[in-house]
Structures are given as structure tokens and as C-alpha cells.
Design a protein around this motif. Sequence first.
Motif, mmCIF file in Angstrom:
data_model
loop_
_atom_site.group_PDB
_atom_site.id
_atom_site.type_symbol
_atom_site.label_atom_id
_atom_site.label_comp_id
_atom_site.label_asym_id
_atom_site.label_seq_id
_atom_site.Cartn_x
_atom_site.Cartn_y
_atom_site.Cartn_z
ATOM 1 N N ARG A 1 43.022 29.194 38.143
ATOM 2 C CA ARG A 1 43.300 30.618 37.915
ATOM 3 C C ARG A 1 43.246 31.392 39.225
ATOM 4 O O ARG A 1 44.128 32.208 39.523
ATOM 5 C CB ARG A 1 42.290 31.193 36.918
ATOM 6 C CG ARG A 1 42.653 32.617 36.425
ATOM 7 C CD ARG A 1 41.423 33.428 36.104
ATOM 8 N NE ARG A 1 40.645 33.689 37.305
ATOM 9 C CZ ARG A 1 40.945 34.652 38.187
ATOM 10 N NH1 ARG A 1 42.009 35.418 38.016
ATOM 11 N NH2 ARG A 1 40.186 34.829 39.254
ATOM 12 N N VAL B 1 46.257 30.576 41.480
ATOM 13 C CA VAL B 1 47.458 31.227 40.962
ATOM 14 C C VAL B 1 47.398 32.727 41.238
ATOM 15 O O VAL B 1 48.403 33.349 41.597
ATOM 16 C CB VAL B 1 47.624 30.950 39.451
ATOM 17 C CG1 VAL B 1 48.735 31.806 38.864
ATOM 18 C CG2 VAL B 1 47.910 29.472 39.209
ATOM 19 N N GLU B 2 46.224 33.320 41.095
ATOM 20 C CA GLU B 2 46.055 34.753 41.353
ATOM 21 C C GLU B 2 46.388 35.093 42.806
ATOM 22 O O GLU B 2 47.053 36.105 43.084
ATOM 23 C CB GLU B 2 44.626 35.164 41.036
ATOM 24 C CG GLU B 2 44.344 36.647 41.237
ATOM 25 C CD GLU B 2 42.915 36.974 40.846
ATOM 26 O OE1 GLU B 2 42.721 37.513 39.745
ATOM 27 O OE2 GLU B 2 41.994 36.668 41.643
ATOM 28 N N ALA C 1 50.062 34.964 43.128
ATOM 29 C CA ALA C 1 50.650 36.067 42.353
ATOM 30 C C ALA C 1 50.568 37.378 43.118
ATOM 31 O O ALA C 1 51.538 38.157 43.173
ATOM 32 C CB ALA C 1 49.945 36.198 41.005
ATOM 33 N N GLU C 2 49.423 37.648 43.731
ATOM 34 C CA GLU C 2 49.260 38.898 44.472
ATOM 35 C C GLU C 2 50.189 38.947 45.687
ATOM 36 O O GLU C 2 50.760 39.996 45.999
ATOM 37 C CB GLU C 2 47.799 39.055 44.891
ATOM 38 C CG GLU C 2 46.878 39.323 43.707
ATOM 39 C CD GLU C 2 45.431 39.473 44.122
ATOM 40 O OE1 GLU C 2 45.090 39.024 45.247
ATOM 41 O OE2 GLU C 2 44.649 40.026 43.333
ATOM 42 N N THR D 1 49.459 42.842 39.011
ATOM 43 C CA THR D 1 49.382 41.547 38.339
ATOM 44 C C THR D 1 47.961 41.269 37.891
ATOM 45 O O THR D 1 46.993 41.691 38.539
ATOM 46 C CB THR D 1 49.872 40.405 39.256
ATOM 47 O OG1 THR D 1 49.812 39.164 38.548
ATOM 48 C CG2 THR D 1 49.030 40.302 40.508
ATOM 49 N N SER D 2 47.831 40.584 36.779
ATOM 50 C CA SER D 2 46.548 40.069 36.309
ATOM 51 C C SER D 2 46.768 38.630 35.871
ATOM 52 O O SER D 2 47.785 38.313 35.246
ATOM 53 C CB SER D 2 46.018 40.899 35.128
ATOM 54 O OG SER D 2 45.617 42.192 35.552
ATOM 55 N N VAL D 3 45.816 37.753 36.208
ATOM 56 C CA VAL D 3 45.934 36.323 35.918
ATOM 57 C C VAL D 3 44.736 35.899 35.079
ATOM 58 O O VAL D 3 43.588 36.056 35.513
ATOM 59 C CB VAL D 3 46.001 35.493 37.212
ATOM 60 C CG1 VAL D 3 46.185 34.016 36.882
ATOM 61 C CG2 VAL D 3 47.142 35.986 38.102
ATOM 62 N N VAL E 1 49.945 34.474 33.747
ATOM 63 C CA VAL E 1 50.202 35.476 34.782
ATOM 64 C C VAL E 1 51.004 36.622 34.166
ATOM 65 O O VAL E 1 52.071 36.390 33.575
ATOM 66 C CB VAL E 1 51.009 34.884 35.956
ATOM 67 C CG1 VAL E 1 51.212 35.928 37.045
ATOM 68 C CG2 VAL E 1 50.332 33.641 36.506
ATOM 69 N N CYS E 2 50.503 37.831 34.291
ATOM 70 C CA CYS E 2 51.234 39.009 33.821
ATOM 71 C C CYS E 2 51.567 39.890 35.018
ATOM 72 O O CYS E 2 50.701 40.134 35.872
ATOM 73 C CB CYS E 2 50.404 39.801 32.807
ATOM 74 S SG CYS E 2 50.072 38.916 31.266
ATOM 75 N N GLU F 1 55.843 37.471 32.193
ATOM 76 C CA GLU F 1 54.658 36.744 31.741
ATOM 77 C C GLU F 1 54.918 35.256 31.915
ATOM 78 O O GLU F 1 55.915 34.726 31.413
ATOM 79 C CB GLU F 1 54.368 37.065 30.276
ATOM 80 C CG GLU F 1 53.186 36.314 29.685
ATOM 81 C CD GLU F 1 52.954 36.679 28.231
ATOM 82 O OE1 GLU F 1 52.892 37.896 27.932
ATOM 83 O OE2 GLU F 1 52.883 35.770 27.386
#
Length: 277
Positions: free
Chosen positions: A120, A123-124, A127-128, A140-142, A151-152, A171
Motif C-alpha cells: 500500500r 503504491v501510495e 500514486a502521489e 489521491t488516497s490509497v 487507489v482513488c 479507481e
Amino acid sequence: MADYDEDIPADEKVAIASDFVMNAPPGEFNEVFNDVRVLLNDDALLKEGAAEAFVNYNEESFTPAQLDDDSKVLITKHGRQSDGRYIDPKTKQVFKFDHLRKEVSDLEAAAGAGAHEELRAAVETEAETYVKDHYHTGTTSVYDTDAGIVVCVEDHKYQPRNFWNGRWRSEWTVSPDGQVIGKLYVHVHYYEDGNVQLRSSKEITDTIKVDDATSAAKALFKIVLAAENEYQTAISENYNTMSETTFKALRRALPITRSKVDWNKILSYKIGKELKK
């Protein structure tokens, strides 16, 4: 024929009000809520009966919530706790969220991390970086969920002075065995001298190896980048096609006289001479 003066049952009023709220365009929740409030004329019934609609709207819209000056989290179903509070998976805090005022309160430390925190967190990080590179004001929030890592992403641009608002959501879910499912959503509302809405979505499936958290995160966002670029390009190309075909089909190719106006000779017409004076 039904009597138009007949009273509508309270539950039917609530259902109608909830439907209006759930279909509020991006950035226009308050306007829709205020209009529904006037129509219903019963604040207690609206707040009690349509409370679930407020929650669903914010969760489905991935509404950004400001935790402090530097931190935002998305309000989603993946972050909702059993007691109705939400979790910020990055700062490991839980909080209450006022779905009408869009305000955060009562922040507390969450009870421990999930079973796949290493993946997690990796991935975060990706994602950021991705959101910072590809979105103007994206958030984004993971999450670590039972279905896997989710991942959103949300970004929006509201231009009420120019009569349009728009929101992008995506998503991405990575299951424990490396199955990837992506869902992309676009919602735009244009309302100058009219009322036009675009709702578009697409689903993507793929696979990655999840043996190493860092490698898995990088592989995921290669898929994300390719899929989102392809989707945005397809939307742009579709609108270019529509402007040349569909929109032209909505109006007359010739005026009712069946003769085109020769604009190069406009001054030879009476109206042209009058305009010249």
C-alpha cells in the motif's frame, strides 16, 4: 388523472429529493441542496430522510476533505469505518466528516496498519508522484482493503463564472494475485444558455506481478498512465468527430431558401449597403 393538489407522501418526497441530490453536477451540490430544500420546505425531513444520499454523493464523487494545511484525503466507501467515521490511510488517522458542510472534525490515531501495508505504501508513493505530474490539483488516497490495494484519484475544475464545472475520477484495484481493474469516470456540466452534461466511463483490466512492492507499484502506474492517456485521447477525438458530423446534423445545411449566402459579396446586398453607412 391524478389530482395535482394531492399531497405527496413523505417517503416519496424524500426519494425525489435524494434523487436530485445524487444527480447534482460537479461543484453544484450546494445549489441543488438549496433548491431541494425550498421545494421540500421541511428541513427536518430533508436532513433525516436524505442523509444517506448526502453520504453516497460524497463517497461516489471522491470528495476531497482537508485534514490540515498540508494534507487532504478523499471521502470514499473504501475509507468508511464501521462507526461511520473515515480513515486517512496515509497519516493513519480517523475522523468524522460533515457531509453537508464538507468539514472534518475529531481526528484520532487509527488502530494499526493493514495486512499489506508495504505494498500500500509503495503504491501510495507512486500514486502521489503520478498525480502531481499529471493533474493540476489532484488528490489521491490509497487503501488496503479486503479486495486488495485500492487507489482513488480525484481532480476537478469549477468555473461557475464561465458556466461549466467538471470532475475526473479514477479507481484502480490490485488484488492479492496481481489482477488489476481500473475504472475511469468523467463528468462535465455546461450550462450557459442551456444545460448539457457529459458522463463518460471506461473499465480496464490487466495483470502485474506483486512479488516486490516497489516493482509492483511502478508496473501498476505504467498501466495507469497508458490507460488514462488513451482514454483522454479517445474523448478528444470523439468530440472532434462530433463537431464535424453529429453537431452539423442538428442544423440546416442550407437556409430555408435553399441558397447559401455568398459572404464575399455581402456588400452588394441591401443589408450590406446599410451596414456600410
